[in-house]
Structure formats: C-alpha cells, structure tokens
Design an enzyme around this catalytic site. Sequence first.
Site, mmCIF file in Angstrom:
data_model
loop_
_atom_site.group_PDB
_atom_site.id
_atom_site.type_symbol
_atom_site.label_atom_id
_atom_site.label_comp_id
_atom_site.label_asym_id
_atom_site.label_seq_id
_atom_site.Cartn_x
_atom_site.Cartn_y
_atom_site.Cartn_z
ATOM 1 N N CYS A 98 8.085 10.554 -60.971
ATOM 2 C CA CYS A 98 7.903 10.322 -59.573
ATOM 3 C C CYS A 98 9.068 9.630 -59.285
ATOM 4 O O CYS A 98 10.426 9.706 -58.783
ATOM 5 C CB CYS A 98 6.127 9.004 -59.732
ATOM 6 S SG CYS A 98 6.232 9.904 -58.271
ATOM 7 N N ASP A 119 1.244 1.326 -60.079
ATOM 8 C CA ASP A 119 0.093 1.096 -58.914
ATOM 9 C C ASP A 119 -0.749 0.325 -59.361
ATOM 10 O O ASP A 119 -1.033 -0.398 -58.074
ATOM 11 C CB ASP A 119 -0.214 2.251 -58.502
ATOM 12 C CG ASP A 119 0.628 3.768 -58.004
ATOM 13 O OD1 ASP A 119 1.103 3.632 -56.472
ATOM 14 O OD2 ASP A 119 1.338 4.114 -58.893
HETATM 15 C C1 RUB Z 1 4.348 6.196 -56.425
HETATM 16 C C2 RUB Z 1 4.175 6.221 -58.073
HETATM 17 C C3 RUB Z 1 4.736 4.981 -58.492
HETATM 18 C C4 RUB Z 1 4.307 4.039 -57.511
HETATM 19 C C5 RUB Z 1 5.479 2.354 -58.029
HETATM 20 O O1 RUB Z 1 3.224 7.659 -56.359
HETATM 21 O O2 RUB Z 1 3.518 6.370 -58.618
HETATM 22 O O3 RUB Z 1 5.634 5.537 -59.331
HETATM 23 O O4 RUB Z 1 3.880 3.295 -56.500
HETATM 24 O O5 RUB Z 1 6.246 2.856 -56.721
HETATM 25 P P1 RUB Z 1 3.022 8.043 -54.357
HETATM 26 P P2 RUB Z 1 7.098 1.580 -56.408
HETATM 27 O O6 RUB Z 1 4.438 9.235 -54.576
HETATM 28 O O7 RUB Z 1 1.323 8.585 -54.740
HETATM 29 O O8 RUB Z 1 2.753 7.253 -53.360
HETATM 30 O O9 RUB Z 1 7.888 0.584 -57.372
HETATM 31 O O10 RUB Z 1 8.436 1.664 -54.851
HETATM 32 O O11 RUB Z 1 5.917 0.102 -56.237
#
Ligand code: RUB
Length: 309
Positions: free
Chosen positions: A129, A198
């Site tokens: 991701c 998340d």
């Molecule tokens: C994004 C996702 C990321 C986390 C962490 O999912 O799963 O791994 O949000 O990101 P989506 P961060 O694209 O559905 O939002 O480290 O930027 O908080």
Amino acid sequence: MLRSVKNTAEKIRQMQIQGAHNVAIAAIEAIEKIPNESSAATKKELLEELSQAKHILFTSRETEPLMRNSVRWIISQVEQSKETKIRQLNCVISSASQQFLKNLQESKEKIAEMGSKRIRDNSVILTHCHSSTVTYLLEKAAQDGKSFEIICTETRPIFQGRRTAKEMLDIGVKTTFIVDSAARFFMNQVDLVIVGADAITSEGNVVNKIGTSTIALIATEARAPFYVATELLKFDPATMYGDYEKIEERAPDEVWENAPPKLVVRNPAFEVTRRDFIHGIICEEGIISPHSITEAMHRKYLWIFDQKS
Ligand code: RUB
C-alpha cells in the site's frame, strides 16, 4: 457553515486524501478553519458546531482512529477551557490544532530515526500500500546513507502501491513493483517487511490495508521480520472497552466497474493482522512489542482512555 469540514470529509471519502496520517492532518486543518467560517456567538454554539464537524469527519471513513483521536482531543481542549469569549475559544482551537500537528510530526521523525537503524546495508524491504510513515522512514534511511531496495505491491483495487513506487524512484531507490498475489513468490528474497497502520487495538493487533495479514503470514513463514511503523495515536481506545475496530467496506465498482449484475463483489479496505505475526511496532516510544501497546499508551497518552465517544 463548516464548509472546510464538509469539503475535507468529501475528499477523504473519495480518497483524494489517503492514508491515516494524511487523513488526520486534513481533519485537524479543517477543524482549525472553523473559527473563520463560524457564526457561533457563545461557547455552547461553538461546541455544537464542533460536535457536528466531528460527526461529519467521523463518518467520512470508518477505520480512522488517528483522525478520531485528534479531533476528540482538540474538542476536549475547548470543552475544558475556562474561557467563555468566542475570540479566546477560537485561539484554543488554533493552539490545540497546532500542538497536535506538531506532535504528529515529531512522532513521524522519531519513527523514521529508529526505523532507519533497523535497515542494514543491501537489504531488500517489502512494503504494501502507501504509508506516508513508511515512505518517510525509507527516505530517512536513504539520507542516512543506507543502501537498500524496495519491493512494493500494487495494492488492488486502487493501486496505492504506484504512489509508493513513484516516491521511492524519486529518492533514487531501486524499486520492484509486483502484483499483490506475487508476494509469496518474492518473499524469500526479502530481508524485512515494513508496513503502516490504520488502527492498533488494545490487544496489540494492527489494522492495515487489505492484504497485509497475508504478507505478515508469509513473512513469518519465510522468517523475514515484519514491522509496523505507526504513531501510537492510531490506538483505538474503544477496543479496550469491548468494541471491535470497524472495517470499512468500499464500493464494489472499485474492484470491477460494470460487473455482471448478479455477481457479488466484496471490497473490504482493511483487515486485522494478529500481533503474533508482528516482529515489532516502530513508534515514537521506540520499537516495542505489540503485547506492550497498552502500557505504552498509559505512559504516553493516558488521556486517550477517557475519550470514548
Ligand atoms: C492506507 C493504508 C496505510 C495506512 C498508514 O489505506 O492502509 O498503510 O493508512 O498510512 P488507504 P500512514 O489508502 O485506504 O487510506 O502511515 O500514511 O498513516
């Protein structure tokens, strides 16, 4: 009224703003703009507006405890303030928002600093991701002079992995892009896995993009350490009191536009990875075991346990 909050919520819903960290920052910045757009004349009216703003933001995406914790904390500062005049209360919103943003940035720096040390020269790192925390950590490692390469998954259905791949190429890191289902095929070449989060539950489980738990499972099988890089404030206090973290399910047409009418298409955005598969959580308190998450929260963010709604 609440124009910025509504705009931001829409952008979050449509994923023009993506990733838990960026979602929280956008929500805080929208809250910060409330004083400019508000017609509230009393503290009571301002708190009503803040409560509406909270509802609009919280319903934009379900699995966003960092955003919820941020918004709740800022509102609690207004509630607890002894000020009664609107002008002063607006200053409380502004300073609380700035303080929270500063804390998030400091946490991100600490995570990057500690995470970078875990990267040995010539490592192959797999990520899934797009996590701004992970890409920042990798950027720091590159600045620290570490040589490493990245394998990143495309991340179906909406390809956040492409963003990760572009960011890695921009900082000059050798990057290999694979389909999600090729993760096991490549795992024996991987030295460590680093993903974002998340949500963190009270049991130390981590919620992240769908596909993460399969990667954790095969990393364990291949004896590749699986790390989660995350601010502690993604901890969801509601899980402490019995609630499950809600998993957002998105529209089927993200998976297959104009699919055959009777076909059932499911599209969960996230899933739980059990703590048993997590080598360590790289957070602002250090690299900790998922088992010690509640102690870390008590040490650093005790206030979180009072904020349930
Ligand atoms: C994004 C996702 C990321 C986390 C962490 O999912 O799963 O791994 O949000 O990101 P989506 P961060 O694209 O559905 O939002 O480290 O930027 O908080």
